[in-house]
Enzyme design. Structure first.
Site, PDB file in Angstrom:
ATOM      1  N   CYS A 159      11.138  53.018  47.466  1.00  0.00           N
ATOM      2  CA  CYS A 159      12.236  53.009  46.483  1.00  0.00           C
ATOM      3  C   CYS A 159      12.391  51.687  45.747  1.00  0.00           C
ATOM      4  CB  CYS A 159      13.530  53.398  47.174  1.00  0.00           C
ATOM      5  SG  CYS A 159      13.322  54.934  48.082  1.00  0.00           S
ATOM      6  N   HIS A 292      21.920  48.868  44.769  1.00  0.00           N
ATOM      7  CA  HIS A 292      21.031  49.972  45.148  1.00  0.00           C
ATOM      8  C   HIS A 292      21.925  51.179  45.483  1.00  0.00           C
ATOM      9  CE1 HIS A 292      17.418  51.913  46.387  1.00  0.00           C
ATOM     10  NE2 HIS A 292      17.731  51.970  47.668  1.00  0.00           N
ATOM     11  N   HIS A 327      19.124  59.540  43.334  1.00  0.00           N
ATOM     12  CA  HIS A 327      18.180  58.482  43.698  1.00  0.00           C
ATOM     13  C   HIS A 327      16.796  58.878  43.187  1.00  0.00           C
ATOM     14  CE1 HIS A 327      16.071  55.358  45.481  1.00  0.00           C
ATOM     15  NE2 HIS A 327      16.424  55.453  46.752  1.00  0.00           N
TER      16      HIS A 327
END
Lengths: 396, 335
Positions: A159, A292, A327
């Protein structure tokens, strides 16, 4: 030291196509997350950040016939890349010498899933489809289509992938290896990642709640975003216009666990710290943090602790935009870099959504599109394998 | 700024772990399996069982480098892999394909991410330094190596760089089908393996020096030839080059490698490393480790020679590689 400028940006996500639509929806608190409609999963009630068109429809509406049978990654990438190239106003010759660092974790997984089904059913397999499986496939297909014939690379650090591509592009420009780089990432929804996160029990079936005490997990998303990075010389030579500056970056490993972040947020702390040091800025010069903020129980508390360690009691206005886009995995870093540039352009903080009981370890995230003088934005991306990366984007 | 290889470790059909290692020769004509070292000598026993082979090969290589060099504090950890943890990916995909609604074990998903190798090295050695994973087809390892050379330029030392890939049942099956359906000059036995390197900017007598690394794509054979000629001219390779190591196999040298040979002197030694590594995205990491062995005077017992070099210890070696006719790379090495 050489400076690195952003001269073009492009984006596609569940919020829509292009920078303008993203800006409009972000500041009117309109989410792109909804129950599954395209992904061929049986778990239809799960909320995801999905682009509500089939891959073929997406390819056909741009008459990208050569992409019709290609992976969803290539088609999503093409949307964001074409916008980035147009906004930077690059011509064929300039593209020819432009480098390209793509980032992805799923590669052509949607195509591989079809092959696996065929193999299981002992049906005949189209072998050419298998050649789209690897992570390098989308970068080369996109590079070839848009005539990006400089240096090419693909990063896959879970990620944090596309934040790392921004960092690598900036380092190459600073070292004088390249004058112009297109960087960013793409990840489409796939059964593989959707079920992977589901099996880890870190998906919230409903709308995710970043930085809320009762957060249950993340909403998976899909998308692509690219940034054109250039040296000052390159901009001057072609009379290009800078939209923002990449003023710092940092990459550190949490070295704690394969998937979970350390409670004190060691990797996150070190990545932010090294980005701030790299930029030469003082802590109080950071005006906004695009966190994040995945809305998993562990990430948000670990990231909150790291923010507290860096900024003490003076944490700048911060928010997670994951409740708009979901996400987007490897694309998250570049998606949020583009969102950070939107925040700088509009001089507004992106509001954090779905908050009823904010976490108490730090001050609550920004919940309104407050007008604010934003010169420097810190954007975080953390991933499996302990990979933590931060980038600082500044107004010009 | 020069970059030196302080230490290297390799696992392929040969490995650098024992003193008398036999080549792992399979009767099957479509793949070459790695000759794996006894992992318990290099990896904590309680972790071995859970690790996939590509992770074990990578950790074993980094442990060997640590033992040989005495260095475990790295300036950066940079790994290239074409297919990543493909065996775990397949395991999880099979679960999903069979029945998405059943209870799925997350373990293969957790271990399927491409950055597992670099992440596990950081975890085992508690290394918080920059950690990167490149997955870019036949340039996956080259991207990692180039990044390592960039870090050396930026003043780092002891940068760990590696390339690794593993064979999986489905990769083997599909490759076999591909070989049968589309015979081409570029198709070789599919292979697997790992090559890891400790890079330093500090000159050390006798260590292999990486003089240049060039990665490129080509638009036809003329473009390829032009790019080669430029590289040959830049480094004056018409004299002083002892050996060219091709990412080819002996009996079936691909057209691009043929062009390179036509531009170099006939007296140069010619070896083919895919004879022993097989073809995979990061096979060039095995090629680089083999070149390092030869430059270090360790010799190599297996027959990879199209033209055996005159000197038993070459001083200047050129590596040329491509992946299925794409992703070209040139490495110039010397001692």
């Amino acid at each position: 030291m050489k400076k690195v400028y952003v001269s073009g940006v492009g984006i596609i996500s569940a919020l829509g196509v292009g920078v303008a639509e993203h800006a409009r929806k972000l500041f009117s608190k309109e989410t792109g997350i909804a129950p599954v409609s395209i992904l061929p999963t049986k778990h239809r009630a799960y909320h995801v950040g999905e682009i509500k068109k089939t891959t073929q429809d997406l390819a056909e509406s741009h008459r990208w016939a050569e992409f019709n049978d290609k992976s969803r990654n290539i088609v999503l990438g093409a949307y964001a890349l074409s916008e980035a190239i147009e906004s930077a106003e690059l011509n064929t010759d300039q593209l020819n010498e432009t480098g390209f660092i793509n980032a992805t974790t799923v590669g052509g997984m949607d195509k591989t899933e079809v092959i696996h089904g065929q193999l299981l059913a002992q049906e005949s397999v189209d072998l050419s489809t298998y050649l789209h499986h690897d992570c390098g496939d989308s970068g080369h297909a996109l590079g070839n289509h848009f005539g990006l014939n400089g240096f090419r690379s693909t990063i896959s650090t879970a990620c944090s992938s596309s934040t790392n591509s921004i960092m690598q592009g900036a380092r190459m420009i600073k070292l004088g290896i390249s004058e112009r780089m297109i960087v960013g990432g793409v990840d489409a929804l796939s059964l593989f990642t959707f079920n992977g996160f589901r099996s880890l029990q870190i998906l919230d079936p409903d709308w995710c709640k970043p930085f809320d005490m009762n957060r249950k997990g993340l909403n998976l998303g899909e998308g692509a975003a690219y940034l054109v990075l250039e040296s000052e010389e390159s901009l001057q030579e072609r009379n290009g216009k800078a939209l923002a500056e990449i003023s710092g970056y940092g990459n550190a490993n949490d070295a704690f666990h394969q998937t979970a972040s350390s409670e004190e947020g060691n990797g996150a702390y070190m990545a932010m710290n090294s980005a701030i040091e790299n930029s030469g800025l003082q802590l109080d010069q950071i005006d906004y943090v695009n966190a994040h903020g995945t809305a998993t129980p562990i990430n948000d508390s670990s990231e909150g602790n790291a923010l507290k360690r860096i900024f003490g009691t003076k944490i700048p206005p911060y928010s997670s935009t994951k409740a708009y886009t979901g996400h987007t995995l490897a694309a998250a870093g570049s998606v949020e870099a583009v969102i950070s540039i939107i925040a700088i352009r509009e001089q507004k903080v992106c509001p954090n959504l779905n908050l009823t009981a904010p976490i108490e370890s730090i001050n609550p995230p920004a919940q309104d599109a407050t007008k604010l003088s934003i010169k420097h934005v810190l954007s975080n991306s953390f991933g499996f394998g302990g990979n933590c990366s931060s980038v600082i984007i500044s107004a010009v | 700024m020069s970059v030196y290889i302080k230490s290297s470790a390799v696992i392929s059909s040969f490995n650098s772990f024992g003193s008398d290692v036999e080549l792992n020769e399979s009767a099957d004509t479509s793949f070459i399996q790695a000759n794996e070292p006894p992992y318990s000598d290099y990896i904590p026993r309680n972790l071995i069982r859970r690790m996939s082979r590509v992770v074990k090969m990578s950790i074993a290589c980094s442990s060997k480098i640590k033992n040989d060099s005495g260095i475990s504090d790295y300036g950066a950890i940079l790994v290239g892999t074409g297919l990543g943890c493909v065996v775990d990916s397949e395991k999880f995909l099979i679960q999903v394909s069979e029945d998405e609604t059943s209870v799925l074990s997350p373990t293969p998903f957790i271990q399927s991410t491409h950055n597992t190798m670099a992440g596990q090295i950081a975890l085992l050695e508690t290394q918080h330094c920059e950690n990167m994973t490149y997955s870019n087809r036949g340039h996956s390892f080259e991207n990692a190596l180039m990044d390592g050379m960039m870090y050396i330029k930026e003043g780092r030392d002891n940068v760990l760089v590696g390339g690794s890939d593993e064979l999986s049942p489905i990769v083997k099956e599909l490759h076999q089908k591909l070989c049968l359906s589309k015979p081409s000059a570029f198709l070789k036995k599919v292979g697997e393996g790992a090559g890891f390197f400790l890079l330093s900017g500090v000159a050390e007598k006798g260590k292999t020096r990486i003089e240049d690394l060039l990665t490129f794509e080509v638009n036809g054979k003329d473009d390829f030839k032009n790019k080669l000629e430029k590289f040959i001219l830049k480094h004056d390779l018409h004299s002083g080059l002892d050996l060219v190591l091709l990412g080819a196999v002996k009996g079936k040298i691909d057209p691009f490698s043929q062009i390179l040979l036509s531009l170099l002197s006939d007296s140069i030694g010619v070896g083919t490393f895919k004879e022993v590594s097989g073809e995979f995205h990061t096979a060039s990491a095995v090629g680089l480790a083999l070149a390092d062995k030869l430059l270090q005077g360790e010799g190599f017992d297996h027959d990879i020679w199209v033209n055996r070099p005159e000197k038993t210890r070459p001083k200047k070696v050129l590596i040329y590689n491509n992946y299925l006719g794409h992703n070209h790379s040139l490495y110039l090495l010397s001692v």
